[in-house]
Scaffold this motif. Structure first.
Motif, PDB file in Angstrom:
ATOM      1  N   TYR A 140       0.862  -1.183   0.000  1.00  0.00           N
ATOM      2  CA  TYR A 140       0.000   0.000   0.000  1.00  0.00           C
ATOM      3  C   TYR A 140       0.894   1.227   0.000  1.00  0.00           C
ATOM      4  CZ  TYR A 140      -4.070   2.869   1.171  1.00  0.00           C
ATOM      5  OH  TYR A 140      -5.084   3.783   1.141  1.00  0.00           O
ATOM      6  N   PHE A 165       0.716   8.598  16.278  1.00  0.00           N
ATOM      7  CA  PHE A 165       2.123   8.476  15.891  1.00  0.00           C
ATOM      8  C   PHE A 165       2.869   9.765  16.219  1.00  0.00           C
ATOM      9  CE2 PHE A 165       1.204   4.842  13.102  1.00  0.00           C
ATOM     10  CZ  PHE A 165      -0.146   5.034  12.854  1.00  0.00           C
ATOM     11  N   LYS A 171       7.818   1.051  19.852  1.00  0.00           N
ATOM     12  CA  LYS A 171       8.932   1.845  19.338  1.00  0.00           C
ATOM     13  C   LYS A 171       8.885   1.906  17.822  1.00  0.00           C
ATOM     14  CE  LYS A 171      12.082   0.795  23.138  1.00  0.00           C
ATOM     15  NZ  LYS A 171      13.349   0.148  23.526  1.00  0.00           N
ATOM     16  N   GLY A 172       9.263   3.076  17.324  1.00  0.00           N
ATOM     17  CA  GLY A 172       9.431   3.243  15.890  1.00  0.00           C
ATOM     18  C   GLY A 172      10.879   3.014  15.504  1.00  0.00           C
ATOM     19  N   ARG A 197      -4.789   7.920  13.051  1.00  0.00           N
ATOM     20  CA  ARG A 197      -5.325   7.060  11.988  1.00  0.00           C
ATOM     21  C   ARG A 197      -6.378   6.144  12.582  1.00  0.00           C
ATOM     22  NH1 ARG A 197      -3.909   1.696  10.990  1.00  0.00           N
ATOM     23  NH2 ARG A 197      -4.151   0.975   8.850  1.00  0.00           N
ATOM     24  N   VAL A 200      -7.511  -1.161   7.426  1.00  0.00           N
ATOM     25  CA  VAL A 200      -6.484  -1.411   6.417  1.00  0.00           C
ATOM     26  C   VAL A 200      -6.500  -0.300   5.385  1.00  0.00           C
ATOM     27  CG1 VAL A 200      -5.778  -2.965   4.563  1.00  0.00           C
ATOM     28  CG2 VAL A 200      -6.593  -3.890   6.735  1.00  0.00           C
ATOM     29  N   GLY A 201      -5.341   0.222   5.083  1.00  0.00           N
ATOM     30  CA  GLY A 201      -5.210   1.237   4.050  1.00  0.00           C
ATOM     31  C   GLY A 201      -5.588   2.628   4.465  1.00  0.00           C
ATOM     32  N   ASN A 202      -5.998   2.808   5.682  1.00  0.00           N
ATOM     33  CA  ASN A 202      -6.464   4.140   6.045  1.00  0.00           C
ATOM     34  C   ASN A 202      -5.307   5.098   6.270  1.00  0.00           C
ATOM     35  OD1 ASN A 202      -8.859   5.504   6.210  1.00  0.00           O
ATOM     36  ND2 ASN A 202      -9.079   5.244   8.404  1.00  0.00           N
ATOM     37  N   GLU A 203      -5.414   6.297   5.688  1.00  0.00           N
ATOM     38  CA  GLU A 203      -4.286   7.215   5.750  1.00  0.00           C
ATOM     39  C   GLU A 203      -4.147   7.830   7.130  1.00  0.00           C
ATOM     40  OE1 GLU A 203      -6.996   7.640   3.920  1.00  0.00           O
ATOM     41  OE2 GLU A 203      -7.731   9.704   4.055  1.00  0.00           O
ATOM     42  N   GLN A 204      -2.975   8.400   7.364  1.00  0.00           N
ATOM     43  CA  GLN A 204      -2.716   9.104   8.614  1.00  0.00           C
ATOM     44  C   GLN A 204      -3.000  10.588   8.413  1.00  0.00           C
ATOM     45  OE1 GLN A 204       1.215   8.222  10.152  1.00  0.00           O
ATOM     46  NE2 GLN A 204       0.945   6.022   9.830  1.00  0.00           N
ATOM     47  N   PHE A 205      -3.529  11.208   9.460  1.00  0.00           N
ATOM     48  CA  PHE A 205      -3.812  12.639   9.445  1.00  0.00           C
ATOM     49  C   PHE A 205      -2.835  13.327  10.388  1.00  0.00           C
ATOM     50  CE2 PHE A 205      -7.736  12.651   7.056  1.00  0.00           C
ATOM     51  CZ  PHE A 205      -8.165  11.345   7.183  1.00  0.00           C
ATOM     52  N   PHE A 206      -2.218  14.378   9.884  1.00  0.00           N
ATOM     53  CA  PHE A 206      -1.138  15.029  10.623  1.00  0.00           C
ATOM     54  C   PHE A 206      -1.569  16.332  11.271  1.00  0.00           C
ATOM     55  CE2 PHE A 206       2.785  12.714   9.781  1.00  0.00           C
ATOM     56  CZ  PHE A 206       2.381  11.857   8.765  1.00  0.00           C
ATOM     57  N   LEU A 214       9.790   7.725  12.080  1.00  0.00           N
ATOM     58  CA  LEU A 214       8.861   7.378  13.154  1.00  0.00           C
ATOM     59  C   LEU A 214       9.604   7.193  14.471  1.00  0.00           C
ATOM     60  CD1 LEU A 214       5.917   6.619  13.885  1.00  0.00           C
ATOM     61  CD2 LEU A 214       6.525   4.255  13.349  1.00  0.00           C
ATOM     62  N   PHE A 260       4.807   4.916  18.164  1.00  0.00           N
ATOM     63  CA  PHE A 260       3.386   4.969  17.869  1.00  0.00           C
ATOM     64  C   PHE A 260       2.604   4.194  18.911  1.00  0.00           C
ATOM     65  CE2 PHE A 260       2.258   0.861  15.931  1.00  0.00           C
ATOM     66  CZ  PHE A 260       3.511   0.317  15.673  1.00  0.00           C
ATOM     67  N   ASN A 295      -5.155   4.736  16.381  1.00  0.00           N
ATOM     68  CA  ASN A 295      -3.697   4.800  16.233  1.00  0.00           C
ATOM     69  C   ASN A 295      -3.205   6.240  16.282  1.00  0.00           C
ATOM     70  OD1 ASN A 295      -3.924   2.420  13.479  1.00  0.00           O
ATOM     71  ND2 ASN A 295      -3.984   2.031  15.682  1.00  0.00           N
ATOM     72  N   LEU A 327       1.232   5.634  -0.541  1.00  0.00           N
ATOM     73  CA  LEU A 327       0.524   6.905  -0.395  1.00  0.00           C
ATOM     74  C   LEU A 327       1.440   8.042  -0.807  1.00  0.00           C
ATOM     75  CD1 LEU A 327       0.260   5.051   2.458  1.00  0.00           C
ATOM     76  CD2 LEU A 327      -1.591   6.659   2.845  1.00  0.00           C
ATOM     77  N   TYR A 377       1.869  12.191   0.094  1.00  0.00           N
ATOM     78  CA  TYR A 377       1.507  13.307   0.943  1.00  0.00           C
ATOM     79  C   TYR A 377       2.148  14.568   0.382  1.00  0.00           C
ATOM     80  CZ  TYR A 377      -0.369  10.463   4.761  1.00  0.00           C
ATOM     81  OH  TYR A 377      -1.136   9.623   5.532  1.00  0.00           O
TER      82      TYR A 377
END
Lengths: 112, 113
Positions: free
Chosen positions: A32, B33, B57-58, B94, B98-104, B45, B48, B31, A34, A36
């Protein structure tokens, strides 16, 4: 080890022309992807994504192409507009994992 | 609209200080991050959290810790700030699909003197 690479740190394109931003990855587990977009002093905003079951996804002026055999994806912006000037990051994940691995970014400048 | 807010846009701290960066999201996302962004290195990262009181840990956790006592809030802690922690810190959230984007969030520019 940089698993997602954007080899062009910067790109300049004339307004109205096509902008093509490239991204390569090394981890074949990624499924997957993306893109940004980030303006200075703001957080990144989601632009478009593509699953590995597809090779193309389109949303208005933005199209992402995925070439799994080459482990390469690209973002096409047509036509380019001044407001598209920003830093673009590609990112990848696998197996529904929460984590994203980001590239180093490409600064796109649209010349009026 | 998803909203992710960060407590400060700019912070200046001294070496050795304990620093708290706060992040709040209003969309009931599971989730959350913490990243840092540095020139030529992209977003890396730090930590998270996939749910309340859960953390993982990232890629670059050294020198940082996190806390998630409530679903909407995720804190990044620099136990003893050092100059190499001068950076832009970005929080994201987030939904656990599955596949869901992250919002910043808008980011916090931290300078450690």
């Amino acid at each position: 080890d940089q698993q997602v690479k954007q080899n062009s740190p910067s790109l300049s394109v004339q307004e109205g022309r096509i902008s093509i931003l490239n991204c390569d990855y090394t981890n074949s587990m990624f499924d997957y992807f993306l893109w940004y977009k980030k303006y200075p002093a703001e957080g990144p905003t989601f632009l478009i994504s593509i699953s590995s079951i597809k090779d193309k996804n389109e949303d208005g002026r933005f199209t992402v192409f995925l070439n799994k055999s080459a482990k390469h994806l690209s973002l096409h912006i047509v036509p380019s507009q001044p407001g598209d000037s920003a830093v673009y990051f590609c990112a990848a994940s696998w197996g529904g994992n929460e984590k994203l691995t980001f590239g180093t970014g490409t600064r796109l400048t649209i010349i009026p | 609209d998803v909203k992710v807010t960060q407590s400060s846009r700019y912070l200046v701290k001294r070496t050795g200080e304990k620093v708290f960066l706060e992040c709040v999201q209003d969309m009931d996302h599971e989730n959350m991050f913490w990243y840092r962004q540095d020139p030529g290195l992209g977003l890396r990262l730090i930590y998270f959290s996939y749910d309340v009181k859960m953390k993982e840990k990232g890629d670059i956790p050294e020198g940082y810790s996190v806390s998630r006592e409530k679903k909407e809030r995720f804190s990044l802690i620099l136990e003893s700030a050092s100059t190499n922690q001068t950076s832009m810190y970005l929080c994201a959230s987030r939904r656990n699909l599955v596949g869901n984007e992250q919002f910043f969030g808008p980011g916090t520019r931290l300078t450690v003197l």
